[in-house]
Design a protein around this motif. Sequence first.
Motif, mmCIF file in Angstrom:
data_model
loop_
_atom_site.group_PDB
_atom_site.id
_atom_site.type_symbol
_atom_site.label_atom_id
_atom_site.label_comp_id
_atom_site.label_asym_id
_atom_site.label_seq_id
_atom_site.Cartn_x
_atom_site.Cartn_y
_atom_site.Cartn_z
ATOM 1 N N PHE A 15 0.943 -1.138 -0.076
ATOM 2 C CA PHE A 15 -0.044 0.059 -0.115
ATOM 3 C C PHE A 15 0.804 1.377 0.080
ATOM 4 C CE2 PHE A 15 -2.855 -3.361 1.301
ATOM 5 C CZ PHE A 15 -4.119 -2.848 0.803
ATOM 6 N N ALA A 16 0.230 2.207 -0.680
ATOM 7 C CA ALA A 16 1.189 3.600 -0.491
ATOM 8 C C ALA A 16 0.217 4.999 -0.501
ATOM 9 C CB ALA A 16 1.888 3.765 -1.950
ATOM 10 N N PHE A 17 1.014 5.927 -0.340
ATOM 11 C CA PHE A 17 0.152 7.182 -0.107
ATOM 12 C C PHE A 17 -0.083 7.688 -1.576
ATOM 13 C CE2 PHE A 17 0.397 11.788 0.448
ATOM 14 C CZ PHE A 17 -1.058 11.867 1.376
ATOM 15 N N HIS A 18 -1.183 8.174 -1.839
ATOM 16 C CA HIS A 18 -1.502 8.776 -2.969
ATOM 17 C C HIS A 18 -2.074 10.313 -2.905
ATOM 18 C CE1 HIS A 18 -0.634 5.092 -5.389
ATOM 19 N NE2 HIS A 18 -1.395 4.462 -4.372
ATOM 20 N N GLY A 19 -2.156 10.706 -1.825
ATOM 21 C CA GLY A 19 -2.712 11.973 -1.637
ATOM 22 C C GLY A 19 -2.012 13.158 -1.875
ATOM 23 N N GLU A 20 -2.654 14.285 -1.474
ATOM 24 C CA GLU A 20 -2.378 15.726 -1.628
ATOM 25 C C GLU A 20 -1.490 16.032 -0.531
ATOM 26 O OE1 GLU A 20 -2.347 17.277 -4.759
ATOM 27 O OE2 GLU A 20 -3.548 15.563 -5.462
ATOM 28 N N GLU A 21 -0.992 17.273 -0.412
ATOM 29 C CA GLU A 21 -0.292 18.003 0.490
ATOM 30 C C GLU A 21 -0.868 18.011 2.086
ATOM 31 O OE1 GLU A 21 2.344 22.041 1.515
ATOM 32 O OE2 GLU A 21 2.073 21.103 -0.471
ATOM 33 N N ALA A 22 -2.215 18.411 2.049
ATOM 34 C CA ALA A 22 -3.060 18.315 3.241
ATOM 35 C C ALA A 22 -3.220 17.040 3.876
ATOM 36 C CB ALA A 22 -4.325 19.182 2.864
ATOM 37 N N GLU A 23 -3.455 16.029 2.809
ATOM 38 C CA GLU A 23 -3.756 14.534 3.173
ATOM 39 C C GLU A 23 -2.364 14.111 3.794
ATOM 40 O OE1 GLU A 23 -6.910 12.715 0.412
ATOM 41 O OE2 GLU A 23 -5.271 14.039 -0.587
ATOM 42 N N ALA A 24 -1.396 14.684 3.346
ATOM 43 C CA ALA A 24 0.084 14.196 3.898
ATOM 44 C C ALA A 24 0.324 14.657 5.297
ATOM 45 C CB ALA A 24 1.153 14.712 2.848
ATOM 46 N N ALA A 25 -0.174 15.796 5.407
ATOM 47 C CA ALA A 25 0.030 16.376 6.738
ATOM 48 C C ALA A 25 -1.022 15.606 7.614
ATOM 49 C CB ALA A 25 -0.343 17.904 6.754
ATOM 50 N N ALA A 26 -2.126 15.212 7.367
ATOM 51 C CA ALA A 26 -2.832 14.414 8.387
ATOM 52 C C ALA A 26 -2.339 13.167 8.591
ATOM 53 C CB ALA A 26 -4.199 14.454 7.763
ATOM 54 N N LEU A 27 -1.910 12.657 7.561
ATOM 55 C CA LEU A 27 -1.193 11.224 7.664
ATOM 56 C C LEU A 27 0.135 11.504 8.770
ATOM 57 C CD1 LEU A 27 -0.276 8.589 5.205
ATOM 58 C CD2 LEU A 27 1.523 9.272 6.477
ATOM 59 N N GLY A 28 0.922 12.361 8.729
ATOM 60 C CA GLY A 28 2.034 12.632 9.485
ATOM 61 C C GLY A 28 1.573 12.976 10.653
ATOM 62 N N GLU A 29 0.568 13.769 10.968
ATOM 63 C CA GLU A 29 0.037 13.791 12.450
ATOM 64 C C GLU A 29 -0.451 12.627 13.110
ATOM 65 O OE1 GLU A 29 -3.110 16.879 12.514
ATOM 66 O OE2 GLU A 29 -1.657 18.459 11.435
ATOM 67 N N LYS A 30 -1.220 11.835 12.402
ATOM 68 C CA LYS A 30 -1.528 10.447 12.890
ATOM 69 C C LYS A 30 -0.482 9.428 13.319
ATOM 70 C CE LYS A 30 -6.313 9.992 11.420
ATOM 71 N NZ LYS A 30 -7.350 9.180 11.026
ATOM 72 N N ALA A 31 0.606 9.437 12.401
ATOM 73 C CA ALA A 31 1.772 8.770 12.576
ATOM 74 C C ALA A 31 2.545 9.146 13.783
ATOM 75 C CB ALA A 31 2.849 8.655 11.523
ATOM 76 N N HIS A 32 2.841 10.513 14.033
ATOM 77 C CA HIS A 32 3.330 11.186 15.006
ATOM 78 C C HIS A 32 2.822 10.848 16.259
ATOM 79 C CE1 HIS A 32 6.172 14.079 16.954
ATOM 80 N NE2 HIS A 32 4.989 14.595 17.572
ATOM 81 N N SER A 33 1.471 10.592 16.312
ATOM 82 C CA SER A 33 0.529 10.643 17.545
ATOM 83 C C SER A 33 0.536 9.127 17.751
ATOM 84 C CB SER A 33 -0.836 11.364 17.424
ATOM 85 O OG SER A 33 -0.654 12.443 17.174
ATOM 86 N N HIS A 34 1.133 8.059 17.010
ATOM 87 C CA HIS A 34 0.859 6.501 17.105
ATOM 88 C C HIS A 34 -0.619 6.539 17.095
ATOM 89 C CE1 HIS A 34 5.158 6.925 18.357
ATOM 90 N NE2 HIS A 34 4.790 7.809 19.079
ATOM 91 N N GLU A 35 -1.219 6.877 16.110
ATOM 92 C CA GLU A 35 -2.590 6.455 15.696
ATOM 93 C C GLU A 35 -2.663 5.996 14.404
ATOM 94 O OE1 GLU A 35 -5.599 9.712 15.829
ATOM 95 O OE2 GLU A 35 -4.198 11.053 16.834
ATOM 96 N N ASP A 36 -3.486 5.149 13.954
ATOM 97 C CA ASP A 36 -3.857 4.288 12.826
ATOM 98 C C ASP A 36 -4.076 5.307 11.652
ATOM 99 O OD1 ASP A 36 -4.095 2.382 11.079
ATOM 100 O OD2 ASP A 36 -6.161 1.853 11.407
ATOM 101 N N TRP A 37 -2.773 5.242 10.809
ATOM 102 C CA TRP A 37 -2.771 5.929 9.776
ATOM 103 C C TRP A 37 -3.127 5.169 8.311
ATOM 104 C CZ3 TRP A 37 1.313 4.278 6.802
ATOM 105 C CH2 TRP A 37 2.164 3.437 7.575
ATOM 106 N N SER A 38 -3.436 3.774 8.491
ATOM 107 C CA SER A 38 -3.541 3.200 7.264
ATOM 108 C C SER A 38 -4.615 3.589 6.372
ATOM 109 C CB SER A 38 -3.642 1.644 7.683
ATOM 110 O OG SER A 38 -4.978 1.518 8.437
ATOM 111 N N GLY A 39 -5.759 4.369 6.802
ATOM 112 C CA GLY A 39 -6.724 4.948 6.169
ATOM 113 C C GLY A 39 -6.301 5.921 5.190
ATOM 114 N N HIS A 40 -5.174 6.355 5.269
ATOM 115 C CA HIS A 40 -4.458 7.359 4.247
ATOM 116 C C HIS A 40 -3.839 6.723 3.096
ATOM 117 C CE1 HIS A 40 -5.219 10.803 6.502
ATOM 118 N NE2 HIS A 40 -4.894 10.150 7.556
#
Length: 162
Positions: free
Chosen positions: A29-54
């Motif tokens: 699986f890979a990230f295919h989103g835009e800049e705002a979605e990348a920031a949201a993914l990064g926030e979830k990863a930094h907070s140790h939340e599930d980021w797989s939905g991105h």
Amino acid sequence: MEFPPIEPRTTWSPVGYLTSFPQLAGSVFAFHGEEAEAAALGEKAHSHEDWSGHLQTAGLVMVPAACHPVYPALARAAIPADGITIDTGPAWVFRHEPSDDPSRLVAFHMRELVRADAPDRVGEWRDSWRDRSLEFLQSLGSRPPSTRRTTRSSAVGQGARP
């Protein structure tokens, strides 16, 4: 012959791999989103939340057996009249084999030999390698089982022939 440790997802459909071995599958699986979605993914990863939905499927799967990519290559090639033996070399493979064993490997090197020839000659080749292997084990003092059985390749699904 060498192949990367990933292959197109489309190679699994014709051989029924997911029908036969869904528990071993690994999909990329890979990230295919835009800049705002990348920031949201990064926030979830930094907070140790599930980021797989991105993430979305990349159309690739992890190779489950060293011989698996050989078969599509052989299907596109002209097989010599006297057959051909393919040595996969030390290939990386992935298997998601459920286990509580902490030393169970999910990614490891595997080397396989694949023979494409007339069925009777493939059988003779297989038997000669089996016999050589048994003789080698016996030379080391091992006592392999006396029962011989033919198995089917896990790489080619239920429709495979021994």
